[in-house]
Every structure is written in C-alpha cells, then in structure tokens.
Design a protein around this motif. Structure first.
Motif, PDB file in Angstrom:
ATOM      1  N   PHE A 102      14.241  65.642  58.518  1.00 32.65           N
ATOM      2  CA  PHE A 102      13.903  67.093  57.932  1.00 32.65           C
ATOM      3  C   PHE A 102      13.587  66.670  56.253  1.00 32.65           C
ATOM      4  O   PHE A 102      12.857  67.392  55.802  1.00 32.65           O
ATOM      5  N   LYS A 103      14.676  65.875  55.810  1.00 40.44           N
ATOM      6  CA  LYS A 103      14.477  65.670  54.421  1.00 40.44           C
ATOM      7  C   LYS A 103      13.141  64.860  53.932  1.00 40.44           C
ATOM      8  O   LYS A 103      12.503  65.469  53.104  1.00 40.44           O
ATOM      9  N   ALA A 104      13.138  63.956  54.868  1.00 44.03           N
ATOM     10  CA  ALA A 104      12.060  62.993  54.510  1.00 44.03           C
ATOM     11  C   ALA A 104      10.774  63.332  55.016  1.00 44.03           C
ATOM     12  O   ALA A 104       9.586  62.771  54.600  1.00 44.03           O
ATOM     13  N   GLY A 105      10.797  64.244  56.027  1.00 44.17           N
ATOM     14  CA  GLY A 105       9.560  64.419  56.894  1.00 44.17           C
ATOM     15  C   GLY A 105       9.262  63.285  58.051  1.00 44.17           C
ATOM     16  O   GLY A 105       8.309  63.409  58.538  1.00 44.17           O
ATOM     17  N   THR A 106      10.199  62.179  57.511  1.00 39.99           N
ATOM     18  CA  THR A 106       9.567  61.070  58.652  1.00 39.99           C
ATOM     19  C   THR A 106      10.620  60.552  59.667  1.00 39.99           C
ATOM     20  O   THR A 106      11.674  60.146  59.124  1.00 39.99           O
ATOM     21  N   GLY A 107      10.605  60.938  60.894  1.00 37.34           N
ATOM     22  CA  GLY A 107      11.474  60.330  61.961  1.00 37.34           C
ATOM     23  C   GLY A 107      10.773  59.136  62.426  1.00 37.34           C
ATOM     24  O   GLY A 107       9.782  58.553  61.694  1.00 37.34           O
ATOM     25  N   VAL A 108      10.987  58.933  63.828  1.00 42.45           N
ATOM     26  CA  VAL A 108      10.432  57.652  63.887  1.00 42.45           C
ATOM     27  C   VAL A 108       9.521  57.704  65.329  1.00 42.45           C
ATOM     28  O   VAL A 108       8.959  56.675  66.049  1.00 42.45           O
ATOM     29  N   LEU A 109       9.040  58.851  65.791  1.00 44.43           N
ATOM     30  CA  LEU A 109       8.047  59.155  66.903  1.00 44.43           C
ATOM     31  C   LEU A 109       6.706  58.824  66.016  1.00 44.43           C
ATOM     32  O   LEU A 109       5.712  59.664  66.080  1.00 44.43           O
ATOM     33  N   ALA A 110       6.271  57.507  65.420  1.00 45.16           N
ATOM     34  CA  ALA A 110       5.112  57.097  64.654  1.00 45.16           C
ATOM     35  C   ALA A 110       5.103  55.790  64.829  1.00 45.16           C
ATOM     36  O   ALA A 110       5.922  55.027  65.071  1.00 45.16           O
ATOM     37  N   GLN A 111       3.963  55.537  64.075  1.00 45.79           N
ATOM     38  CA  GLN A 111       3.558  53.529  64.241  1.00 45.79           C
ATOM     39  C   GLN A 111       4.559  53.132  63.248  1.00 45.79           C
ATOM     40  O   GLN A 111       4.895  51.971  63.404  1.00 45.79           O
ATOM     41  N   TYR A 112       4.822  53.956  62.116  1.00 48.51           N
ATOM     42  CA  TYR A 112       5.759  53.157  60.938  1.00 48.51           C
ATOM     43  C   TYR A 112       6.665  54.245  60.513  1.00 48.51           C
ATOM     44  O   TYR A 112       6.259  55.621  60.623  1.00 48.51           O
ATOM     45  N   ALA A 113       7.680  53.754  60.139  1.00 45.08           N
ATOM     46  CA  ALA A 113       8.619  54.719  59.798  1.00 45.08           C
ATOM     47  C   ALA A 113       9.671  54.177  58.599  1.00 45.08           C
ATOM     48  O   ALA A 113       9.462  53.031  58.353  1.00 45.08           O
ATOM     49  N   ARG A 114       9.969  55.078  57.741  1.00 45.58           N
ATOM     50  CA  ARG A 114      10.633  54.935  56.569  1.00 45.58           C
ATOM     51  C   ARG A 114      12.147  55.125  56.933  1.00 45.58           C
ATOM     52  O   ARG A 114      12.545  56.224  57.275  1.00 45.58           O
ATOM     53  N   ILE A 115      12.962  54.299  56.745  1.00 44.69           N
ATOM     54  CA  ILE A 115      14.255  54.237  57.261  1.00 44.69           C
ATOM     55  C   ILE A 115      15.256  53.380  56.036  1.00 44.69           C
ATOM     56  O   ILE A 115      14.943  52.591  55.497  1.00 44.69           O
ATOM     57  N   LYS A 116      16.436  54.144  56.008  1.00 49.19           N
ATOM     58  CA  LYS A 116      17.544  53.326  55.073  1.00 49.19           C
ATOM     59  C   LYS A 116      17.742  51.859  55.713  1.00 49.19           C
ATOM     60  O   LYS A 116      18.079  51.782  56.954  1.00 49.19           O
ATOM     61  N   ALA A 117      17.732  50.833  55.085  1.00 48.32           N
ATOM     62  CA  ALA A 117      18.107  49.564  55.300  1.00 48.32           C
ATOM     63  C   ALA A 117      19.476  49.454  55.962  1.00 48.32           C
ATOM     64  O   ALA A 117      20.106  48.791  56.978  1.00 48.32           O
ATOM     65  N   GLU A 118      20.294  50.199  55.257  1.00 43.15           N
ATOM     66  CA  GLU A 118      21.969  50.353  55.875  1.00 43.15           C
ATOM     67  C   GLU A 118      22.048  50.866  57.372  1.00 43.15           C
ATOM     68  O   GLU A 118      23.032  50.913  57.910  1.00 43.15           O
ATOM     69  N   ASP A 119      20.867  51.668  57.803  1.00 44.50           N
ATOM     70  CA  ASP A 119      20.968  52.141  59.018  1.00 44.50           C
ATOM     71  C   ASP A 119      20.383  51.346  60.050  1.00 44.50           C
ATOM     72  O   ASP A 119      20.166  51.720  61.197  1.00 44.50           O
ATOM     73  N   LEU A 120      20.001  49.978  59.809  1.00 44.23           N
ATOM     74  CA  LEU A 120      19.341  49.143  60.577  1.00 44.23           C
ATOM     75  C   LEU A 120      20.164  47.769  60.612  1.00 44.23           C
ATOM     76  O   LEU A 120      21.010  47.470  59.688  1.00 44.23           O
ATOM     77  N   VAL A 121      20.098  47.179  61.924  1.00 43.20           N
ATOM     78  CA  VAL A 121      20.705  45.855  62.087  1.00 43.20           C
ATOM     79  C   VAL A 121      19.964  44.852  62.768  1.00 43.20           C
ATOM     80  O   VAL A 121      18.836  45.321  63.451  1.00 43.20           O
TER      81      VAL A 121
END
Ligand SMILES: NC(=O)c1ccc[n+]([C@@H]2O[C@H](COP(=O)([O-])OP(=O)(O)OC[C@H]3O[C@@H](n4cnc5c(N)ncnc54)[C@H](OP(=O)(O)O)[C@@H]3O)[C@@H](O)[C@H]2O)c1
Length: 351
Positions: A102-121
């Motif tokens: 909602f905030k960034a307009g970018t979830g993950v149903l896309a070829q490229y996603a913008r994500i916080k590094a701390e939410d990935l491992v």
C-alpha cells in the motif's frame, strides 16, 4: 546486473475480488528509486496469502492507493543491493510486511520487487525458490504466535486448530522442532497430512463441535497454548477452553475473519473475548490475537530450521505468472494444503 526499465506486474486496479480487479500490466516501471536499506529482487517465485485477496476486496482507497502490486511472500535474486549487506546475485527469500504494497505500491506479484533488506534472508541450499517463496508470512505467524505471544517452551503441550492451514501446518512443525506435544485438528481427508507434519494426536473437526470433542478427549495434560489458525468467528472453542487449556495457558487467534460486514458477530465476539468479566461468567483463560510483524531474528531462525530439515516447506500447487487468477481461485476454495505458488521465472524448477 542488468535491470530493465519496465516489467510485467499484476496490479489491483479497483476494490473487489481478484478475478474482477487484478490486471496484468506489461509496462510497469521497475523500481529504481530505493530508500536506504531497500533492495531490488528479481522475483523467481511468489506465494499467495488470504490476507492479500481480503485486502483487495476490503481496503478503502485512502489506505490502499490503487493501482498497487499485491502480495508479500517471495523468493528471488538480488539485482540491486543498494549498499546493504547483500550483494548482487544473492539468492534470498522473505516477504514484504502487510502494509508495504500500500505504502510503496510494490508487492511481489511482479518480475522485480522493491523490498527491505532486513525482510530477506539467504535461501538455504536444500530449498528451491518455489518451496521457499511460501514460507515466510505463515511460518512467522506461527512462530510469533507460539513462542512470542504464547511463550511456548520445550515439552509443553499445544493444540493447533486448523492443522492443514498453512499457518497451522508450520505451527505443528515448529512446535515439534522444539520437542512439544502437538494435537491438531483438520478434516478426516487431511489426517495423514497433519500427522506427516508431526502431530501426535489428531482430531476431526467435522465430526462434532470441536469444543465437545476436546472436552471428552482423554488428554494426558491440558494445553499450554491453543492456536486457532483458521480465523473462526464462533466463540465456542474459547468459551469452553477451561476444560482443555491449562491454568495460565493462552488461546491465540490468527484473527477472527467475518464474512462481509458482520457487526453483530464482531460485537458478540468482543463481549466474549474481551469484555465479559469473569464474575459474570467470562472465560478464565486469556484470549489474544496475533498480528504477524517483521522480525529479522525470527526469519533467521525459520531459515535455520529449514536448512537443518527441522521444518519443511509446504507447496499445495504451482501456477505460471499468467495464471494468477486461477491460482487465486484455488486459494479461495479454502481447501489448499500448503502454499499456492506463482512461478515468475520460467528458468526455475517447478517444485
Ligand atoms: N493474523 C495474522 O497475522 C495472519 C497471518 C497469516 C494468516 N492469517 C489468517 O490465518 C488463517 C489461515 O491462513 P492460511 O493461509 O494458513 O490458510 P489456508 O492455508 O488457505 O487454509 C486452507 C486450509 O484450511 C482448512 N480449513 C478450512 N476451514 C477449516 C475449519 N473450520 N477448521 C479447520 N481447518 C479448516 C482446510 O482444510 P479442510 O479442507 O480439511 O477443511 C485447508 O487445508 C486465515 O484466516 C488468514 O487470514 C492471519
């Protein structure tokens, strides 16, 4: 790494059900303006969650600025590390927490996603992107419910209502990973599935009202934690829980899920769960709702359990990127056992 200017992405263009409001757009800008700590992930696989289609239908426009790219759970490759601890080419899995699309307009149903590094491992070597994509949101929910809110300790006893929901299935595995005794409910057709996850005892929720079954069940000891992993609006399982939850034990809900705008149902629930004093017949056990939250340490622990084989990923079905609407149909049957996964990159393995 090469990053194109535009990409294909599914976007929520109106308020409503997925089949009516999701559109596959072929010229969506790839996120390039990143905040500090954010990375760009080339999505290999993404998994669907009930919360995403519920929000599509319910979130008002002032909260969810449409169009936005939905969904949260992801596995993929870092293509812009943006000065974080990752480097380009790292294989990762994780999620975007619930309000991020909602905030960034970018979830993950896309070829490229913008994500916080701390939410990935980092992706464990023994797990494929398709398998890992569906782990984070539901495993974190189960983990935070059992060990955060529930304070569950090794060798204690837990009941999982909805052992075949994705949340419930991870709860069974996580509780077993620390040596707890697990009783779980599901319909009879899922008994083998639930037992294969490690449940010691099985209860068929379709045979009789569950609270009645549990009251007459020959329990060796009462439960320290009861995790209601379905989203029941019916209060009976809680109201009768003194019979099967130990004194000081806790009833944790993943959040009652009303069908539509059920004001009366919610008012009844609030009375039973929060307001009715014990001297007026209120239940002598605490009732809490778990709302999953970002916590990197929890993600690391879950990744470690996956790498050690103490928990296994759970995939119900895999769909191609263009078949997202069919995938939502499957999820919305409410009968999946494991995650409904979208394979975004045709080069990754199907399972
Ligand atoms: N609060 C949070 O942070 C949070 C986070 C994640 C999910 N959730 C919520 O948690 C719930 C589960 O989500 P999920 O993704 O794990 O669901 P899911 O995997 O889509 O659930 C499907 C499963 O639910 C079982 N089921 C349906 N009705 C049942 C009932 N009355 N009793 C027992 N099992 C039942 C079905 O088994 P049968 O075919 O045998 O009925 C099926 O295997 C949803 O309400 C979701 O919105 C909350």
């Amino acid at each position: 790494m090469f990053i194109p200017e535009t990409q294909q992405a599914w976007r929520v263009v109106r308020k409503g059900e997925p089949s009516k409001v999701l559109r596959l757009d072929k010229d969506v800008a790839v996120p390039k303006k990143l905040d500090k700590g954010e990375v760009v992930v080339k999505v290999q696989a993404a998994a669907l969650n009930p919360i995403a289609y519920k929000l599509m239908n319910m979130a008002p426009n002032f909260i969810a600025k449409r169009p936005y790219i939905p969904e949260h759970d992801v596995a993929g490759i870092i293509v812009d590390a943006n000065g974080t601890g990752f480097k380009e080419g790292d294989q990762v899995f994780g999620w975007t927490p619930l309000v991020f699309p909602f905030k960034a307009g970018t979830g993950v149903l896309a070829q490229y996603a913008r994500i916080k590094a701390e939410d990935l491992v980092p992706l464990p070597a023994n797990v494929t992107p398709v398998q890992a994509s569906g782990v984070t949101l539901v495993a974190m929910t189960a983990y935070q419910a059992l060990f955060g809110l529930g304070g569950l300790r090794p060798k204690q006893s837990v009941f999982v209502n909805g052992g075949s929901t994705a949340v419930g299935a991870f709860a069974i595995q996580l509780a077993k990973a620390v040596g707890c005794k697990v009783t779980a409910s599901a319909s009879a057709k899922n008994e083998e599935y639930v037992r294969s996850l490690g449940a010691d005892e099985f209860v068929d929720y379709t045979k009789a009202p569950l609270h009645q079954t549990l009251i007459s069940y020959p329990l060796a000891e009462k439960f320290h934690v009861l995790l209601e992993a379905v989203g029941l609006m019916d209060t009976s399982l809680y109201v009768h829980s003194e019979a099967y939850i130990a004194p000081g034990g806790i009833f944790i809900s993943v959040g009652p899920q009303p069908k539509g705008f059920d004001v009366v149902g919610l008012a009844k629930l609030a009375w039973k769960m929060y307001l009715q004093p014990r001297f007026l017949g209120g239940t002598k056990r605490s009732w809490k709702v778990l709302q999953v939250r970002p916590k990197h340490a929890d993600q690391e622990q879950i990744a470690t359990y996956l790498a050690e084989g103490k928990i296994k990923p759970l995939v119900d079905s895999v769909y191609n990127f263009e078949d997202v609407l069919k995938a939502y149909e499957r999820l919305m049957t409410g009968r999946a056992t494991g995650k409904v996964v979208i394979k975004m990159d045709s080069d990754v393995a199907d399972s």
